[in-house]
Scaffold this active site. Structure first.
Site, PDB file in Angstrom:
ATOM      1  N   HIS A  62      27.194  14.639 -75.909  1.00  0.00           N
ATOM      2  CA  HIS A  62      28.403  14.222 -75.182  1.00  0.00           C
ATOM      3  C   HIS A  62      29.569  13.891 -76.108  1.00  0.00           C
ATOM      4  O   HIS A  62      30.722  14.139 -75.763  1.00  0.00           O
ATOM      5  CB  HIS A  62      28.065  13.054 -74.240  1.00  0.00           C
ATOM      6  CG  HIS A  62      27.171  13.486 -73.122  1.00  0.00           C
ATOM      7  ND1 HIS A  62      25.940  12.943 -72.871  1.00  0.00           N
ATOM      8  CD2 HIS A  62      27.325  14.489 -72.216  1.00  0.00           C
ATOM      9  CE1 HIS A  62      25.375  13.567 -71.848  1.00  0.00           C
ATOM     10  NE2 HIS A  62      26.187  14.510 -71.434  1.00  0.00           N
ATOM     11  N   ASP A  86      25.597  14.283 -64.721  1.00  0.00           N
ATOM     12  CA  ASP A  86      24.959  13.093 -65.292  1.00  0.00           C
ATOM     13  C   ASP A  86      25.994  12.063 -65.731  1.00  0.00           C
ATOM     14  O   ASP A  86      25.666  10.901 -65.966  1.00  0.00           O
ATOM     15  CB  ASP A  86      24.073  13.495 -66.481  1.00  0.00           C
ATOM     16  CG  ASP A  86      24.865  14.295 -67.509  1.00  0.00           C
ATOM     17  OD1 ASP A  86      25.588  13.695 -68.305  1.00  0.00           O
ATOM     18  OD2 ASP A  86      24.781  15.543 -67.495  1.00  0.00           O
ATOM     19  N   ASP A 155      30.222  21.880 -68.941  1.00  0.00           N
ATOM     20  CA  ASP A 155      29.008  21.111 -69.275  1.00  0.00           C
ATOM     21  C   ASP A 155      27.920  21.569 -68.306  1.00  0.00           C
ATOM     22  O   ASP A 155      27.517  20.846 -67.403  1.00  0.00           O
ATOM     23  CB  ASP A 155      29.343  19.623 -69.105  1.00  0.00           C
ATOM     24  CG  ASP A 155      28.192  18.722 -69.504  1.00  0.00           C
ATOM     25  OD1 ASP A 155      27.148  19.227 -69.936  1.00  0.00           O
ATOM     26  OD2 ASP A 155      28.354  17.493 -69.359  1.00  0.00           O
TER      27      ASP A 155
HETATM   28  N1  SAM Z   1      23.787  18.876 -71.210  1.00  0.00           N
HETATM   29  C1  SAM Z   1      23.064  19.678 -70.353  1.00  0.00           C
HETATM   30  C2  SAM Z   1      22.351  20.835 -70.960  1.00  0.00           C
HETATM   31  O1  SAM Z   1      22.988  21.730 -71.515  1.00  0.00           O
HETATM   32  O2  SAM Z   1      21.134  20.843 -70.910  1.00  0.00           O
HETATM   33  C3  SAM Z   1      23.829  19.981 -69.119  1.00  0.00           C
HETATM   34  C4  SAM Z   1      23.683  18.796 -68.246  1.00  0.00           C
HETATM   35  S1  SAM Z   1      24.457  18.743 -66.701  1.00  0.00           S
HETATM   36  C5  SAM Z   1      23.236  17.804 -65.885  1.00  0.00           C
HETATM   37  C6  SAM Z   1      24.509  20.344 -66.031  1.00  0.00           C
HETATM   38  C7  SAM Z   1      24.960  20.323 -64.587  1.00  0.00           C
HETATM   39  O3  SAM Z   1      25.588  21.541 -64.256  1.00  0.00           O
HETATM   40  C8  SAM Z   1      23.817  20.146 -63.571  1.00  0.00           C
HETATM   41  O4  SAM Z   1      23.923  18.904 -62.954  1.00  0.00           O
HETATM   42  C9  SAM Z   1      24.004  21.295 -62.580  1.00  0.00           C
HETATM   43  O5  SAM Z   1      23.783  20.925 -61.247  1.00  0.00           O
HETATM   44  C10 SAM Z   1      25.448  21.678 -62.846  1.00  0.00           C
HETATM   45  N2  SAM Z   1      25.786  23.047 -62.461  1.00  0.00           N
HETATM   46  C11 SAM Z   1      25.024  24.163 -62.616  1.00  0.00           C
HETATM   47  N3  SAM Z   1      25.664  25.239 -62.124  1.00  0.00           N
HETATM   48  C12 SAM Z   1      26.863  24.800 -61.652  1.00  0.00           C
HETATM   49  C13 SAM Z   1      27.955  25.442 -61.018  1.00  0.00           C
HETATM   50  N4  SAM Z   1      27.938  26.748 -60.772  1.00  0.00           N
HETATM   51  N5  SAM Z   1      29.031  24.690 -60.676  1.00  0.00           N
HETATM   52  C14 SAM Z   1      29.051  23.352 -60.931  1.00  0.00           C
HETATM   53  N6  SAM Z   1      28.026  22.697 -61.506  1.00  0.00           N
HETATM   54  C15 SAM Z   1      26.956  23.405 -61.873  1.00  0.00           C
END
Ligand code: SAM
Length: 284
Positions: A62, A86, A155
């Site tokens: 982060h 998160d 992210d």
């Molecule tokens: N740091 C992390 C990693 O690389 O492992 C990423 C963490 S963060 C929790 C990623 C977030 O992106 C998830 O909560 C997921 O639901 C969200 N996400 C995935 N696809 C997405 C999309 N098309 N639009 C918005 N959010 C999305």
């Protein structure tokens, strides 16, 4: 009985963490969500069985995804975060008084709800007055944004499942349009080490290079991600991430960080030869 979380980093490599207990297990419309507690890494979040963050090493990810672009453009006012439910990226962003608005576009409301309950360390700043949360697909959200942001932080999860669209040429092109004339986009860029991850990072780089005039890659060491060697993409309309930076200005802000510093910022863009080669191979 022992409880272990295991993730295949390749079909032949398995990464495991001994867990004390499982705090949450659930399924949303988009993915499976789990929270575990462990001695070594504290609490950790997994989506569809893939590690997203642990309390012990999330600061590295982060800080690097946030302070690098904020140091390059200290006048950043309006920010779009795509994914990041998160709250860890938002936590770092709200430390800058100059930021006036953050749109967080997270596809999965349940991720935010679960993180608010079990991961206050990352989710604790999501209720900051400057943050607006939109439960939408980031791919669709950016189609309608024009000249609206100084910074976009992607992210996201990995390039399969709901995150797939966030690694496409259409998405990067729309991010370009959504940014102001000197805007910056930073994205989590996968790892160069294992073959499948390296392929994903080359494909992302190829697409970003064709959408932005300045496109560089920087690195960090994140112990719980495959191979531990993780990359971020830095793409900009005008600003070079090392040559056009006033490092003294960032240092004068007096922000306390555990991983990021301005010497590391410059060093993070110096990549191993094999990674430079992989990037050059897909550049025009
Ligand atoms: N740091 C992390 C990693 O690389 O492992 C990423 C963490 S963060 C929790 C990623 C977030 O992106 C998830 O909560 C997921 O639901 C969200 N996400 C995935 N696809 C997405 C999309 N098309 N639009 C918005 N959010 C999305």
């Amino acid at each position: 009985m022992e409880l272990w979380f295991s993730e295949l980093h390749t079909p032949n490599v398995k990464f495991s963490i001994k867990a004390d207990r499982q705090l949450y297990a659930g399924r949303s419309e988009f993915q499976r969500i789990d929270i575990f507690d462990s001695k070594e890494f504290g609490r950790f979040l997994t989506l569809d069985g893939y590690m997203m963050l642990t309390e012990k090493d999330e600061f590295i990810y982060h800080e690097m995804i946030t302070h690098v672009p904020l140091c390059v453009n200290p006048d950043t006012r309006d920010v779009l975060v795509i994914g990041g439910g998160d709250g860890g990226t938002v936590r770092e962003l709200v430390r800058y008084p100059g930021i006036r608005h953050i749109d967080l576009v997270e596809i999965d409301e349940l991720v935010v709800e679960v993180c608010r309950k079990y991961l206050p360390q990352t989710a604790g700043c999501l209720s900051d007055k400057r943050v607006a949360i939109h439960y939408e697909d980031g791919l669709k959200f950016v189609r309608h944004a024009k000249d609206a942001y100084d910074l976009i932080i992607v992210d996201s999860t990995d390039p399969f499942g709901p995150g797939e669209g966030l690694f496409t040429k259409e998405f990067y092109g729309n991010c370009y349009k959504a940014l102001h004339a000197d805007g910056i986009m930073v994205n989590q860029h996968e790892s160069p080490f294992y073959t499948q991850d390296a392929y994903a990072m080359q494909r992302a780089h190829k697409r970003i290079v064709s959408s932005f005039p300045i496109s560089r890659v920087y690195q960090a060491h994140i112990p719980t991600y495959p191979s531990g060697h993780w990359l971020f993409g830095f793409a900009a309309k005008k600003r070079h991430p090392v040559k056009d930076v006033d490092f003294a200005h960032w240092n004068a802000l007096g922000l306390k960080t555990r991983y990021y510093n301005t010497q590391l910022h410059a060093g993070a863009f110096a990549l191993p030869n094999y990674v430079e080669e992989m990037l050059r191979d897909v550049e025009p």
